[in-house]
Design a protein around this motif. Structure first.
Motif, PDB file in Angstrom:
ATOM      1  N   MET A   1       0.820  -1.211   0.000  1.00  0.00           N
ATOM      2  CA  MET A   1       0.000   0.000   0.000  1.00  0.00           C
ATOM      3  C   MET A   1       0.858   1.266   0.000  1.00  0.00           C
ATOM      4  N   ASP A   2       2.081   1.159   0.487  1.00  0.00           N
ATOM      5  CA  ASP A   2       2.986   2.305   0.485  1.00  0.00           C
ATOM      6  C   ASP A   2       3.232   2.811  -0.937  1.00  0.00           C
ATOM      7  N   VAL A   3       3.292   1.910  -1.910  1.00  0.00           N
ATOM      8  CA  VAL A   3       3.581   2.335  -3.281  1.00  0.00           C
ATOM      9  C   VAL A   3       2.340   2.633  -4.112  1.00  0.00           C
ATOM     10  N   VAL A   4       1.147   2.285  -3.620  1.00  0.00           N
ATOM     11  CA  VAL A   4      -0.068   2.596  -4.388  1.00  0.00           C
ATOM     12  C   VAL A   4      -0.955   3.609  -3.678  1.00  0.00           C
ATOM     13  N   THR A   5      -0.479   4.163  -2.555  1.00  0.00           N
ATOM     14  CA  THR A   5      -1.256   5.166  -1.851  1.00  0.00           C
ATOM     15  C   THR A   5      -1.384   6.404  -2.724  1.00  0.00           C
ATOM     16  N   GLY A   6      -2.572   6.934  -2.796  1.00  0.00           N
ATOM     17  CA  GLY A   6      -2.861   8.083  -3.647  1.00  0.00           C
ATOM     18  C   GLY A   6      -3.884   7.669  -4.683  1.00  0.00           C
ATOM     19  N   LYS A   7      -4.854   8.508  -4.878  1.00  0.00           N
ATOM     20  CA  LYS A   7      -5.969   8.177  -5.763  1.00  0.00           C
ATOM     21  C   LYS A   7      -5.537   7.791  -7.174  1.00  0.00           C
ATOM     22  N   TRP A   8      -4.508   8.408  -7.682  1.00  0.00           N
ATOM     23  CA  TRP A   8      -4.190   8.274  -9.100  1.00  0.00           C
ATOM     24  C   TRP A   8      -3.204   7.167  -9.430  1.00  0.00           C
TER      25      TRP A   8
ATOM     26  N   LEU B   1      -4.688   4.088 -10.940  1.00  0.00           N
ATOM     27  CA  LEU B   1      -5.258   4.430 -12.250  1.00  0.00           C
ATOM     28  C   LEU B   1      -4.166   4.658 -13.300  1.00  0.00           C
ATOM     29  N   ILE B   2      -3.021   5.180 -12.879  1.00  0.00           N
ATOM     30  CA  ILE B   2      -1.873   5.319 -13.786  1.00  0.00           C
ATOM     31  C   ILE B   2      -1.406   3.929 -14.203  1.00  0.00           C
ATOM     32  N   LEU B   3      -1.315   3.001 -13.235  1.00  0.00           N
ATOM     33  CA  LEU B   3      -0.942   1.619 -13.549  1.00  0.00           C
ATOM     34  C   LEU B   3      -1.913   1.022 -14.561  1.00  0.00           C
ATOM     35  N   TRP B   4      -3.207   1.219 -14.332  1.00  0.00           N
ATOM     36  CA  TRP B   4      -4.235   0.686 -15.222  1.00  0.00           C
ATOM     37  C   TRP B   4      -4.091   1.277 -16.626  1.00  0.00           C
ATOM     38  N   GLU B   5      -3.919   2.580 -16.700  1.00  0.00           N
ATOM     39  CA  GLU B   5      -3.801   3.272 -17.992  1.00  0.00           C
ATOM     40  C   GLU B   5      -2.589   2.762 -18.779  1.00  0.00           C
ATOM     41  N   LEU B   6      -1.447   2.637 -18.106  1.00  0.00           N
ATOM     42  CA  LEU B   6      -0.243   2.164 -18.795  1.00  0.00           C
ATOM     43  C   LEU B   6      -0.351   0.685 -19.169  1.00  0.00           C
ATOM     44  N   HIS B   7      -1.040  -0.093 -18.354  1.00  0.00           N
ATOM     45  CA  HIS B   7      -1.230  -1.506 -18.672  1.00  0.00           C
ATOM     46  C   HIS B   7      -2.128  -1.679 -19.897  1.00  0.00           C
ATOM     47  N   HIS B   8      -3.222  -0.936 -19.949  1.00  0.00           N
ATOM     48  CA  HIS B   8      -4.200  -1.102 -21.035  1.00  0.00           C
ATOM     49  C   HIS B   8      -3.822  -0.374 -22.321  1.00  0.00           C
ATOM     50  N   HIS B   9      -3.045   0.671 -22.225  1.00  0.00           N
ATOM     51  CA  HIS B   9      -2.729   1.458 -23.421  1.00  0.00           C
ATOM     52  C   HIS B   9      -1.249   1.466 -23.770  1.00  0.00           C
TER      53      HIS B   9
ATOM     54  N   SER C   1      -4.881  16.578 -11.765  1.00  0.00           N
ATOM     55  CA  SER C   1      -4.190  17.838 -12.060  1.00  0.00           C
ATOM     56  C   SER C   1      -2.791  17.529 -12.576  1.00  0.00           C
ATOM     57  N   GLU C   2      -2.228  18.468 -13.307  1.00  0.00           N
ATOM     58  CA  GLU C   2      -0.868  18.287 -13.820  1.00  0.00           C
ATOM     59  C   GLU C   2       0.106  18.069 -12.672  1.00  0.00           C
ATOM     60  N   LYS C   3      -0.033  18.851 -11.617  1.00  0.00           N
ATOM     61  CA  LYS C   3       0.858  18.747 -10.450  1.00  0.00           C
ATOM     62  C   LYS C   3       0.783  17.358  -9.818  1.00  0.00           C
ATOM     63  N   MET C   4      -0.413  16.836  -9.643  1.00  0.00           N
ATOM     64  CA  MET C   4      -0.586  15.533  -9.007  1.00  0.00           C
ATOM     65  C   MET C   4      -0.050  14.420  -9.901  1.00  0.00           C
ATOM     66  N   LEU C   5      -0.273  14.521 -11.208  1.00  0.00           N
ATOM     67  CA  LEU C   5       0.224  13.508 -12.136  1.00  0.00           C
ATOM     68  C   LEU C   5       1.752  13.490 -12.120  1.00  0.00           C
TER      69      LEU C   5
ATOM     70  N   HIS D   1       2.919  11.901  -8.751  1.00  0.00           N
ATOM     71  CA  HIS D   1       2.735  10.451  -8.707  1.00  0.00           C
ATOM     72  C   HIS D   1       3.693   9.739  -9.652  1.00  0.00           C
ATOM     73  N   LEU D   2       3.893  10.276 -10.853  1.00  0.00           N
ATOM     74  CA  LEU D   2       4.820   9.642 -11.793  1.00  0.00           C
ATOM     75  C   LEU D   2       6.239   9.629 -11.238  1.00  0.00           C
ATOM     76  N   ARG D   3       6.655  10.704 -10.593  1.00  0.00           N
ATOM     77  CA  ARG D   3       8.005  10.742  -9.984  1.00  0.00           C
ATOM     78  C   ARG D   3       8.139   9.695  -8.892  1.00  0.00           C
ATOM     79  N   GLU D   4       7.128   9.601  -8.014  1.00  0.00           N
ATOM     80  CA  GLU D   4       7.160   8.615  -6.937  1.00  0.00           C
ATOM     81  C   GLU D   4       7.167   7.197  -7.498  1.00  0.00           C
ATOM     82  N   MET D   5       6.367   6.965  -8.535  1.00  0.00           N
ATOM     83  CA  MET D   5       6.292   5.632  -9.124  1.00  0.00           C
ATOM     84  C   MET D   5       7.590   5.267  -9.841  1.00  0.00           C
ATOM     85  N   GLU D   6       8.254   6.264 -10.406  1.00  0.00           N
ATOM     86  CA  GLU D   6       9.563   6.026 -11.022  1.00  0.00           C
ATOM     87  C   GLU D   6      10.578   5.676  -9.930  1.00  0.00           C
TER      88      GLU D   6
END
Length: 124
Positions: A18-25, A28-36, A52-56, A59-64
């Motif tokens: 849950m530490d790595v998937v905490t946050g609403k988006w 959904l980013i995982l889902w989007e990249l998996h499906h597209h 929002s651009e800021k939130m995206l 989240h992308l930085r944290e996921m990287e």
């Protein structure tokens, strides 16, 4: 900071996951990249109405950092940046699949509908 060292210590595996998937988006980013597949930033943003651009970016930085997303920068003008799932991100997405199935079943039980992306207001 090495992946998953952002928080810790953990009580159990679910806590660490849950530490790595905490946050609403993030899920959904995982889902989007998996499906597209590989997506540019603007494509990701269009695929996630309401983010929002800021939130995206955050989240992308944290996921990287956590090794879930690969960011590829192409040295051209204008700069081109693409995001894709890493093998680690793909395994997390697979682990979340049963949770998604549970959520779909819950939506049916409570009579909730999926959001029609076309019905959401445009951000332009």
């Amino acid at each position: 900071m090495p992946p998953s060292a952002r928080r810790g210590p953990y009580f159990c595996g679910i806590d660490a996951a849950m530490d790595v998937v905490t946050g609403k988006w993030k899920s959904l980013i995982l889902w989007e990249l998996h499906h597209h597949g590989t997506r540019r930033f603007a494509e990701l943003r269009r695929g996630l109405p309401g983010v929002s651009e800021k939130m995206l970016v955050q989240h992308l930085r944290e996921m990287e950092e956590d090794g879930l997303v690969h960011r590829e920068v192409y040295r051209e003008v204008p700069p081109k940046v693409e995001y894709s799932l890493t093998e680690h991100g793909t395994t997390l997405n697979a682990a979340l699949a049963p949770l998604g199935a549970w959520g779909t079943d819950r939506m049916r039980r409570i009579g909730a509908e999926k959001i029609a992306i076309e019905a959401l207001p445009s951000r332009r």
